[in-house]
Design a protein around this motif. Structure first.
Motif, PDB file in Angstrom:
ATOM      1  N   ARG A 114       0.825  -1.201  -0.178  1.00 37.09           N
ATOM      2  CA  ARG A 114       0.293  -0.098  -0.002  1.00 37.09           C
ATOM      3  C   ARG A 114       1.080   1.024   0.045  1.00 37.09           C
ATOM      4  NH1 ARG A 114      -2.514   1.892   4.943  1.00 37.09           N
ATOM      5  NH2 ARG A 114      -4.451   4.140   4.177  1.00 37.09           N
ATOM      6  N   MET A 132       0.740   5.594   0.612  1.00 39.59           N
ATOM      7  CA  MET A 132       0.166   6.211   1.725  1.00 39.59           C
ATOM      8  C   MET A 132       1.036   7.257   1.698  1.00 39.59           C
ATOM      9  SD  MET A 132      -1.808   7.470   3.840  1.00 39.59           S
ATOM     10  CE  MET A 132      -0.997   7.068   5.410  1.00 39.59           C
ATOM     11  N   PRO A 133       0.447   8.827   1.646  1.00 44.76           N
ATOM     12  CA  PRO A 133      -0.622   9.073   0.471  1.00 44.76           C
ATOM     13  C   PRO A 133      -0.150   8.940  -1.059  1.00 44.76           C
ATOM     14  CG  PRO A 133       0.016  10.766   1.328  1.00 44.76           C
ATOM     15  CD  PRO A 133       0.568   9.893   2.199  1.00 44.76           C
ATOM     16  N   THR A 190      -3.751   4.567  -2.014  1.00 41.02           N
ATOM     17  CA  THR A 190      -4.463   5.942  -1.258  1.00 41.02           C
ATOM     18  C   THR A 190      -3.537   7.108  -1.534  1.00 41.02           C
ATOM     19  OG1 THR A 190      -4.199   4.323   0.728  1.00 41.02           O
ATOM     20  CG2 THR A 190      -4.907   6.990   1.634  1.00 41.02           C
ATOM     21  N   ASP A 193      -5.156  11.858   2.340  1.00 44.22           N
ATOM     22  CA  ASP A 193      -4.834  11.240   3.865  1.00 44.22           C
ATOM     23  C   ASP A 193      -5.543  12.045   4.520  1.00 44.22           C
ATOM     24  OD1 ASP A 193      -3.930  10.342   5.883  1.00 44.22           O
ATOM     25  OD2 ASP A 193      -2.052  10.764   5.880  1.00 44.22           O
ATOM     26  N   ASP A 214      -7.918   3.755  -2.712  1.00 41.08           N
ATOM     27  CA  ASP A 214      -7.878   4.584  -1.656  1.00 41.08           C
ATOM     28  C   ASP A 214      -8.456   5.441  -1.432  1.00 41.08           C
ATOM     29  OD1 ASP A 214      -8.629   5.019   1.230  1.00 41.08           O
ATOM     30  OD2 ASP A 214      -6.478   4.587   1.817  1.00 41.08           O
ATOM     31  N   ASN A 269      -7.241   8.458   3.213  1.00 41.51           N
ATOM     32  CA  ASN A 269      -7.377   7.694   4.412  1.00 41.51           C
ATOM     33  C   ASN A 269      -7.455   8.893   6.058  1.00 41.51           C
ATOM     34  OD1 ASN A 269      -5.308   5.950   6.259  1.00 41.51           O
ATOM     35  ND2 ASN A 269      -4.211   7.827   6.208  1.00 41.51           N
ATOM     36  N   GLU A 270      -8.724   7.327   6.360  1.00 43.02           N
ATOM     37  CA  GLU A 270      -8.843   7.832   7.538  1.00 43.02           C
ATOM     38  C   GLU A 270      -9.859   9.120   7.138  1.00 43.02           C
ATOM     39  OE1 GLU A 270      -6.797   7.561  11.193  1.00 43.02           O
ATOM     40  OE2 GLU A 270      -6.164   4.838  10.312  1.00 43.02           O
ATOM     41  N   GLY A 289     -10.380   3.765   3.285  1.00 45.96           N
ATOM     42  CA  GLY A 289     -10.281   3.341   4.105  1.00 45.96           C
ATOM     43  C   GLY A 289     -10.047   3.557   5.931  1.00 45.96           C
ATOM     44  N   HIS A 298      -9.099   0.132   9.462  1.00 40.95           N
ATOM     45  CA  HIS A 298      -8.392  -0.359  10.348  1.00 40.95           C
ATOM     46  C   HIS A 298      -8.253  -0.704  11.614  1.00 40.95           C
ATOM     47  CE1 HIS A 298      -6.074   3.501   7.945  1.00 40.95           C
ATOM     48  NE2 HIS A 298      -6.730   2.253   6.911  1.00 40.95           N
ATOM     49  N   GLU A 346      -4.755  -1.735   7.418  1.00 41.13           N
ATOM     50  CA  GLU A 346      -3.933  -1.281   9.091  1.00 41.13           C
ATOM     51  C   GLU A 346      -3.762  -2.472   9.913  1.00 41.13           C
ATOM     52  OE1 GLU A 346      -2.683   3.105   9.671  1.00 41.13           O
ATOM     53  OE2 GLU A 346      -3.350   3.264   7.104  1.00 41.13           O
ATOM     54  N   TRP A 352       1.108  -1.771   9.239  1.00 38.95           N
ATOM     55  CA  TRP A 352       1.758  -0.892   8.970  1.00 38.95           C
ATOM     56  C   TRP A 352       3.043  -0.551   9.142  1.00 38.95           C
ATOM     57  CZ3 TRP A 352       0.012   3.414   7.123  1.00 38.95           C
ATOM     58  CH2 TRP A 352       0.936   4.358   7.285  1.00 38.95           C
TER      59      TRP A 352
END
Length: 271
Positions: free
Chosen positions: A27, A29-30, A66, A69, A115, A118-119, A154, A181, A208, A233
């Motif tokens: 993965r 990211m980002p 991703t 972020d 993705d 992210n979050e 994600g 995650h 993650e 992760w």
């Protein structure tokens, strides 16, 4: 991100370790660090080509990129979400050529998974509906520029899935994977996939996880509960060993752990 990692010694060594140990997932990211403003340049296009070529050569089949972020302070992303017809549209329009060029790419025969954010729960000062509108427009950009792309979001933890499952019905033409995650819950406390309100044809991945909670233990439980992917992760605080990962998988394959769901037979966890 693309400006720092792709082509670096660290990246090439990571690919080498994955290939030598037959670990089939990675993965990035980002992809775009937009904290200093919206700017997607030709350099990012070249770096994406390098990423695809490098992962393909290493036979890393399950790749997640991703785009943005939400877990770190990001004023540009916050403004894009809060102003969908202005800064939000500008950000997505800036991204469209990238989506068109790479949206449906495959690596080692498997679709590249995007993705979107992210979050996203980490973006403060905006409502959940504003976040949903931004994601909807990102999804629609993929539909228009790269129909057939595989997308996910994600999430910080599985309980947030209830806020996003509507996308599966609203955009039936999109290939979605549900991902979250694993920091707020121990894997033993997670519901099994068939206990979630997710259609049977939609895979659920954990993207993650903390290696300090045991690679083999978490792989085993993920398999038993029907999760199709488990990514660990890695940074200075979260050590990871591809060799340890491989050995854990080999031990589990010898044991052939059973799932309580008789329909779950494809334990594709070597991620």
């Amino acid at each position: 991100d693309f400006n720092k990692n792709i082509g670096s010694y660290e990246f090439t060594q990571a690919l080498k370790a994955l290939q030598e140990n037959n670990i089939s997932g990675l993965r990035l990211m980002p992809a775009f660090d937009i904290r200093q403003g919206i700017s997607i340049r030709e350099r990012e296009f070249r770096n994406m080509e390098q990423y695809i070529a490098g992962s393909g050569k290493a036979n890393v089949k399950n790749n997640i990129v991703t785009l943005f972020d939400g877990a770190i302070a990001n004023l540009t992303l916050k403004q894009a979400i809060s102003d969908p017809d202005g800064k939000g549209k500008k950000l997505i329009d800036e991204l469209r050529p990238f989506i068109k060029r790479f949206g449906t790419k495959k690596i080692a025969g498997e679709p590249l998974v995007y993705d979107l954010v992210n979050e996203i729960s980490g973006v403060g000062g905006v409502t959940i509906r504003q976040k949903q509108v931004f994601i909807e427009r990102l999804v629609e950009a993929f539909i228009n520029e790269a129909r057939g792309a595989t997308l996910t979001l994600g999430l910080e933890n599985y309980t947030e899935m209830k806020e996003w499952l509507y996308l599966l019905k609203q955009y039936k033409e999109v290939n979605f994977i549900m991902t979250f995650h694993l920091y707020k819950h121990d894997i033993q406390d997670l519901p099994a996939v068939w206990e979630l309100n997710v259609p049977e044809n939609v895979e659920v991945w954990i993207t993650e996880a903390d290696t300090r909670n045991g690679i083999e233990r978490q792989l085993s439980i993920a398999m038993q509960k029907g999760y199709k992917g488990l990514f660990f992760w890695q940074d200075n605080d979260y050590p990871y060993s591809a060799k340890e990962h491989r050995l854990a998988i080999e031990r589990l394959m010898k044991e052939k752990p059973k799932t309580s769901n008789p329909e779950v037979v494809d334990h594709r966890v070597a991620l």
